[in-house]
Design an enzyme around this catalytic site. Sequence first.
Site, short mmCIF file in Angstrom:
data_model
loop_
_atom_site.label_atom_id
_atom_site.label_comp_id
_atom_site.label_asym_id
_atom_site.label_seq_id
_atom_site.Cartn_x
_atom_site.Cartn_y
_atom_site.Cartn_z
N ASP A 83 -12.21 -2.87 -38.17
CA ASP A 83 -13.61 -3.27 -38.35
C ASP A 83 -13.78 -3.87 -39.76
OD1 ASP A 83 -16.30 -3.44 -37.64
OD2 ASP A 83 -16.77 -1.47 -38.48
N HIS A 215 -23.08 -6.53 -34.33
CA HIS A 215 -22.87 -5.43 -35.28
C HIS A 215 -24.22 -4.77 -35.58
CE1 HIS A 215 -18.69 -6.06 -36.96
NE2 HIS A 215 -18.80 -6.98 -36.03
N ASN A 258 -21.33 -2.79 -31.68
CA ASN A 258 -20.77 -1.85 -32.68
C ASN A 258 -21.72 -0.71 -32.99
OD1 ASN A 258 -18.74 -3.72 -32.83
ND2 ASN A 258 -18.77 -3.89 -35.05
P1 13P Z 1 -24.43 0.63 -37.24
O1 13P Z 1 -24.52 0.98 -38.68
O2 13P Z 1 -25.71 0.10 -36.71
O3 13P Z 1 -23.91 1.75 -36.40
O4 13P Z 1 -23.38 -0.58 -37.11
C1 13P Z 1 -22.00 -0.34 -37.13
C2 13P Z 1 -21.18 -1.59 -37.25
O5 13P Z 1 -21.65 -2.69 -37.09
C3 13P Z 1 -19.76 -1.41 -37.57
O6 13P Z 1 -19.12 -2.62 -37.76
O1 G3H Z 2 -19.45 -1.74 -40.67
C1 G3H Z 2 -19.80 -0.66 -41.06
C2 G3H Z 2 -19.30 0.58 -40.48
O2 G3H Z 2 -20.38 1.46 -40.29
C3 G3H Z 2 -18.20 1.18 -41.32
O3 G3H Z 2 -18.70 1.78 -42.46
O4 G3H Z 2 -17.07 1.23 -44.30
O5 G3H Z 2 -18.57 3.25 -44.41
O6 G3H Z 2 -16.66 3.18 -42.79
P1 G3H Z 2 -17.68 2.39 -43.56
ZN ZN Z 3 -20.23 -4.15 -38.69
#
Ligand code: 13P
Ligand code: G3H
Ligand code: ZN
Length: 316
Positions: A83, A215, A258
């Site tokens: 991700d 996302h 996501n």
């Molecule tokens: P949220 O913060 O809305 O759960 O989105 C997660 C995300 O886009 C991770 O890439």
């Molecule tokens: O894209 C955002 C996701 O919620 C991941 O967040 O980098 O804190 O793991 P993080």
């Molecule tokens: Zn994201």
Amino acid sequence: MALVNTKKMFEMAYKNGYAVGAFNVNNMEITQGIVRAIAEEKAPLILQVSRGARKYAKNSYLKAIIDVVVSENPDIPIAINLDHGDNFQTCKEFIEDGFTSVMIDASSQPFEENIRITKEVVDYAHERGVVVEAELGQLGGIEEDVVGVDADDVSKHVADPNQVQEFVDSTGVDSLAVAIGTSHGAYKFKKEPKLAFDVMEEIQRRLPGFPLVMHGSSSVLKEFKDLINKYGGNMPDAMGVPEEAVSRAAKMGVCKVNIDTDLRMALTAKIRQVFAEQPGEFDPRKYLGPGRDAIYEMVKHKLRVLGCAGRAAECM
Ligand code: 13P
Ligand code: G3H
Ligand code: ZN
């Protein structure tokens, strides 16, 4: 073999008007909660790992957990996605570690540079059977390791439909995250949810049959927000994407949705509740267990919102 890339999933999701849930994992309990729901509902699954997750848990641990998930669920197609990969090197490392999908997020770069970086990743990934997601426009919210724009400014950073065809043709990318006003985290909107569905519609018109990604799609469920606020938390202004909007997107070419914040909030809410109601509790199993159960219930519900329950077999 249930470890797959997302090609078939997206083909079926697009054709049948649903989206596959892409859930962020950071530890065993979160993963187990998600997978229990997926296995019961027979849904395809994308598990994703951010750079922040890898820093926290170490890739070897997360990968070992995911390997168990894959071997115990041969009838569920499971893709593992990086991700928000920040550069070529990160994507290369995750591909070497066995990920079947990587996201290269060069969306903060100028358009031409986003194309150049994305294409470099696509060329490397495709030779190894790995699919690539890229991003156009910019999301709001600043996560630990993910750069976004100020959540108040998201409407100025939605994806430009005029760029999508050139971007896809020049890079050969497999799916495209398009910013339509969502943000990462629990504070997506100040007053009321507002998403640029007209932009999404126009992008789908310009890229018929091409899988889009959304996302920042957590809904900030009232149940968990209320529990957090009741038991000593402080998130009164948290606001997410309404579930109707997520279901609507799933019918507009959005094949991957996501979700991280809703997992975090489910776990946090239950841990807070246990600590408040049983202040003497100090066995981690007694508070992580209820957190894991809450994730299971939440994901089960979410799979219906996404429309992907019962779709595992067709995605193999
Ligand atoms: P949220 O913060 O809305 O759960 O989105 C997660 C995300 O886009 C991770 O890439
Ligand atoms: O894209 C955002 C996701 O919620 C991941 O967040 O980098 O804190 O793991 P993080
Ligand atoms: Zn994201």
